[in-house]
Motif scaffolding. Structure first.
Motif, mmCIF file in Angstrom:
data_model
loop_
_atom_site.group_PDB
_atom_site.id
_atom_site.type_symbol
_atom_site.label_atom_id
_atom_site.label_comp_id
_atom_site.label_asym_id
_atom_site.label_seq_id
_atom_site.Cartn_x
_atom_site.Cartn_y
_atom_site.Cartn_z
ATOM 1 N N ASP A 293 0.831 -1.211 0.000
ATOM 2 C CA ASP A 293 0.000 0.000 0.000
ATOM 3 C C ASP A 293 0.865 1.261 0.000
ATOM 4 O OD1 ASP A 293 -2.239 -1.571 0.013
ATOM 5 O OD2 ASP A 293 -2.502 -1.528 2.200
ATOM 6 N N ARG A 294 1.970 1.234 0.800
ATOM 7 C CA ARG A 294 2.859 2.412 0.838
ATOM 8 C C ARG A 294 3.498 2.649 -0.525
ATOM 9 N NH1 ARG A 294 8.022 3.299 1.400
ATOM 10 N NH2 ARG A 294 8.489 1.086 1.585
ATOM 11 N N GLN A 295 4.001 1.564 -1.136
ATOM 12 C CA GLN A 295 4.613 1.730 -2.452
ATOM 13 C C GLN A 295 3.592 2.187 -3.490
ATOM 14 O OE1 GLN A 295 6.561 -1.909 -3.506
ATOM 15 N NE2 GLN A 295 8.035 -1.836 -1.784
ATOM 16 N N ARG A 296 2.354 1.680 -3.394
ATOM 17 C CA ARG A 296 1.326 2.090 -4.351
ATOM 18 C C ARG A 296 0.982 3.563 -4.194
ATOM 19 N NH1 ARG A 296 -1.556 -1.789 -3.395
ATOM 20 N NH2 ARG A 296 -3.067 -0.916 -1.919
ATOM 21 N N LEU A 297 0.961 4.074 -2.920
ATOM 22 C CA LEU A 297 0.683 5.499 -2.697
ATOM 23 C C LEU A 297 1.807 6.365 -3.247
ATOM 24 C CD1 LEU A 297 -0.807 5.359 0.932
ATOM 25 C CD2 LEU A 297 -2.028 5.883 -1.187
ATOM 26 N N GLN A 298 3.081 5.941 -3.033
ATOM 27 C CA GLN A 298 4.195 6.715 -3.564
ATOM 28 C C GLN A 298 4.151 6.756 -5.090
ATOM 29 O OE1 GLN A 298 7.776 5.020 -1.999
ATOM 30 N NE2 GLN A 298 7.438 5.779 0.114
ATOM 31 N N ALA A 299 3.862 5.607 -5.697
ATOM 32 C CA ALA A 299 3.797 5.584 -7.162
ATOM 33 C C ALA A 299 2.650 6.463 -7.659
ATOM 34 C CB ALA A 299 3.609 4.147 -7.638
ATOM 35 N N ALA A 300 1.526 6.462 -6.953
ATOM 36 C CA ALA A 300 0.401 7.303 -7.367
ATOM 37 C C ALA A 300 0.736 8.784 -7.211
ATOM 38 C CB ALA A 300 -0.830 6.933 -6.531
ATOM 39 N N ARG A 301 1.438 9.124 -6.110
ATOM 40 C CA ARG A 301 1.822 10.527 -5.896
ATOM 41 C C ARG A 301 2.805 10.988 -6.982
ATOM 42 N NH1 ARG A 301 3.567 9.862 -1.272
ATOM 43 N NH2 ARG A 301 1.600 10.236 -0.130
ATOM 44 N N ALA A 302 3.796 10.155 -7.306
ATOM 45 C CA ALA A 302 4.756 10.517 -8.358
ATOM 46 C C ALA A 302 4.064 10.647 -9.705
ATOM 47 C CB ALA A 302 5.845 9.445 -8.434
ATOM 48 N N GLU A 307 2.027 14.088 -14.058
ATOM 49 C CA GLU A 307 0.913 14.535 -14.897
ATOM 50 C C GLU A 307 0.712 16.036 -14.794
ATOM 51 O OE1 GLU A 307 -2.437 12.279 -13.710
ATOM 52 O OE2 GLU A 307 -1.795 10.416 -14.718
ATOM 53 N N ARG A 308 0.845 16.613 -13.582
ATOM 54 C CA ARG A 308 0.706 18.067 -13.432
ATOM 55 C C ARG A 308 1.807 18.814 -14.192
ATOM 56 N NH1 ARG A 308 -0.801 18.660 -6.961
ATOM 57 N NH2 ARG A 308 -2.889 17.701 -7.109
ATOM 58 N N GLN A 309 3.054 18.337 -14.065
ATOM 59 C CA GLN A 309 4.161 18.963 -14.788
ATOM 60 C C GLN A 309 3.939 18.859 -16.289
ATOM 61 O OE1 GLN A 309 7.948 17.314 -13.808
ATOM 62 N NE2 GLN A 309 9.128 18.798 -15.060
ATOM 63 N N GLN A 310 3.445 17.710 -16.726
ATOM 64 C CA GLN A 310 3.190 17.534 -18.158
ATOM 65 C C GLN A 310 2.100 18.471 -18.628
ATOM 66 O OE1 GLN A 310 5.131 15.457 -19.806
ATOM 67 N NE2 GLN A 310 4.219 15.864 -21.807
ATOM 68 N N GLN A 313 3.654 21.946 -19.017
ATOM 69 C CA GLN A 313 4.454 22.019 -20.235
ATOM 70 C C GLN A 313 3.574 22.112 -21.473
ATOM 71 O OE1 GLN A 313 7.081 18.666 -20.219
ATOM 72 N NE2 GLN A 313 8.344 19.423 -18.483
ATOM 73 N N ASP A 314 2.481 21.334 -21.467
ATOM 74 C CA ASP A 314 1.568 21.395 -22.620
ATOM 75 C C ASP A 314 0.920 22.763 -22.748
ATOM 76 O OD1 ASP A 314 2.192 18.787 -23.139
ATOM 77 O OD2 ASP A 314 0.416 17.948 -22.133
ATOM 78 N N GLN A 315 0.540 23.372 -21.633
ATOM 79 C CA GLN A 315 -0.082 24.701 -21.682
ATOM 80 C C GLN A 315 0.901 25.750 -22.196
ATOM 81 O OE1 GLN A 315 -1.579 25.453 -17.785
ATOM 82 N NE2 GLN A 315 -3.255 23.888 -17.935
ATOM 83 N N ALA A 316 2.173 25.694 -21.700
ATOM 84 C CA ALA A 316 3.178 26.670 -22.159
ATOM 85 C C ALA A 316 3.448 26.501 -23.641
ATOM 86 C CB ALA A 316 4.458 26.489 -21.346
ATOM 87 N N GLN A 317 3.564 25.237 -24.092
ATOM 88 C CA GLN A 317 3.812 24.985 -25.507
ATOM 89 C C GLN A 317 2.645 25.440 -26.358
ATOM 90 O OE1 GLN A 317 4.744 20.940 -26.251
ATOM 91 N NE2 GLN A 317 5.342 21.250 -28.389
ATOM 92 N N ARG A 318 1.374 25.248 -25.834
ATOM 93 C CA ARG A 318 0.198 25.685 -26.581
ATOM 94 C C ARG A 318 0.159 27.222 -26.694
ATOM 95 N NH1 ARG A 318 -3.094 23.447 -23.631
ATOM 96 N NH2 ARG A 318 -3.008 21.397 -24.655
ATOM 97 N N ARG A 319 0.523 27.914 -25.611
ATOM 98 C CA ARG A 319 0.536 29.385 -25.677
ATOM 99 C C ARG A 319 1.583 29.886 -26.665
ATOM 100 N NH1 ARG A 319 -0.187 28.911 -20.040
ATOM 101 N NH2 ARG A 319 2.049 29.213 -19.712
ATOM 102 N N HIS A 320 2.783 29.285 -26.631
ATOM 103 C CA HIS A 320 3.828 29.677 -27.563
ATOM 104 C C HIS A 320 3.391 29.443 -29.002
ATOM 105 C CE1 HIS A 320 7.829 30.379 -29.155
ATOM 106 N NE2 HIS A 320 7.799 29.150 -29.759
ATOM 107 N N LEU A 321 2.708 28.282 -29.236
ATOM 108 C CA LEU A 321 2.242 27.971 -30.574
ATOM 109 C C LEU A 321 1.161 28.945 -31.019
ATOM 110 C CD1 LEU A 321 2.485 26.002 -32.946
ATOM 111 C CD2 LEU A 321 0.779 24.553 -31.827
ATOM 112 N N ASP A 322 0.273 29.340 -30.130
ATOM 113 C CA ASP A 322 -0.775 30.301 -30.468
ATOM 114 C C ASP A 322 -0.171 31.664 -30.838
ATOM 115 O OD1 ASP A 322 -2.651 28.350 -30.027
ATOM 116 O OD2 ASP A 322 -3.109 28.978 -27.954
#
Length: 361
Positions: A293-302, A307-310, A313-322
């Motif tokens: 359970d501990r390892q599963r929580l760490q993997a879910a948190r990572a 996903e948030r960082q991605q 990055q997608d939002q910044a790239q979309r703004r630059h492209l616009d």
């Protein structure tokens, strides 16, 4: 004691003489009685069938005799008609006589010839000299005919009465014989019923005596069995009787009376060890599940952080492209305007107006 035990085993395990199972002697007696009853019924049915055959044969003979009598009577009646009631005895036979021409005489014999007709005008009313004799003769002839017919009718009635009397006597004799046969049959049935009742009484008395003997024997056997059980190892619960004769079957299940205290203590100790082992295994499973359970929580948190960082990055790239698309769009518009202005500057005035009107239309 050993002998009593052997007798008890033979009495219990022998299916032919034990009282707990089927009573073979009683069943054999019932089968014999049933066969005897079937033999009696079969003999009775055969006797009834023989009597019925005799009665049917007698009826056939009587019917044949009656047919012969009727045939003889009809034959006699036909002979009488042929001999005494021929066509020549009729009043009108002289009109239909086939030999009339042969018997006829000459046209006229005398003045009183009865064959003289009116058309001949040879004899008139009142001129017949043989009128009285002729009338007298006719009356005598009619009287003879009437007497003969009365005699014939009386004879026929007498014959018919005689035949009826004979038939009535025959029917009375037949009824008497049938009643006698029925009386004999009733007497035989009564005799059979009496014999059956006597036989049933004897059978009931024998069955009662047999039941009393069996009851006394059963009480004696029960007392012997109770004594043997009270003195045997079954009710005394001797644990030694469960020990098997060989090592293949160390314990006899049908004589086992339970385990000793040492065996029970060993089993309880083994059960405690099993409980501790099961508790240790459960603790290990709980620790392993907690680690997973501990390892599963760490993997879910990572995964969530990645996903948030991605997304960022997608939002910044979309703004630059616009922004880049907007700049390119502005440049394209300016270029198009410049090209149009340059094109219009090179076209003559008349062509420009014609092209302008066409475009306006």
């Amino acid at each position: 004691r050993r002998r009593r035990e052997l007798l008890r085993r033979g009495r219990i395990f022998d299916a032919r003489i034990r009282t707990i199972g089927i009573d073979k002697d009683a069943l054999d007696a019932q089968v014999k009685e049933r066969k005897m009853q079937e033999a009696i019924e079969k003999a009775e049915h055969e006797r009834f069938a023989h009597d019925m055959k005799k009665i049917d044969k007698l009826m056939c003979l009587l019917e044949e005799r009656q047919k012969n009598e009727v045939r003889d009577l009809n034959k006699a009646l036909t002979e009488f008609h042929k001999n005494f009631q021929g066509p020549e005895t009729r009043r009108e036979f002289d009109l239909n006589d086939p030999q009339a021409l042969k018997k006829d005489r000459s046209a006229r014999v005398s003045d009183d010839d009865p064959r003289c007709t009116l058309s001949g005008m040879q004899k008139f009313v009142g001129e017949d000299l043989n009128h009285d004799q002729r009338i007298k003769f006719q009356k005598e002839q009619l009287r003879e005919w009437s007497l003969q017919q009365q005699k014939d009718l009386k004879n026929a009635l007498a014959d018919q009465k005689l035949a009826d009397d004979l038939y009535d006597k025959f029917r009375i004799e037949l009824d008497r014989k049938i009643m006698a046969e029925e009386k004999k049959e009733e007497e035989s049935r009564r005799a059979v019923c009496t014999a059956t009742k006597t036989f049933n009484k004897i059978q009931v008395a024998e069955l009662d005596h047999k039941n009393e003997l069996e009851k006394a024997q059963k009480i004696k056997d029960d007392m012997d069995e109770i004594t043997c059980l009270l003195q045997g190892d079954l009710l005394s619960e001797n644990p030694d009787q469960a020990i098997g004769p060989c090592s293949k079957h160390p314990v006899l299940v049908d004589r086992w009376k339970g385990m000793t205290q040492e065996q029970l203590a060993a089993i309880r100790q083994f059960q405690k060890e099993q409980a501790l082992e099961k508790k240790r295994v459960r603790e290990q499973e709980r620790r392993r599940d907690a680690e997973w359970d501990r390892q599963r929580l760490q993997a879910a948190r990572a995964q969530l952080l990645w996903e948030r960082q991605q997304q960022r990055q997608d939002q910044a790239q979309r703004r630059h492209l616009d922004d880049r698309n907007a700049e390119l769009s502005q440049e394209q518009k300016a270029k198009n305007i410049y090209l149009k202005e340059e094109e219009y500057s090179n076209i003559p005035t008349e062509e420009f107006y014609a092209q302008f009107n066409t475009t306006t239309r």
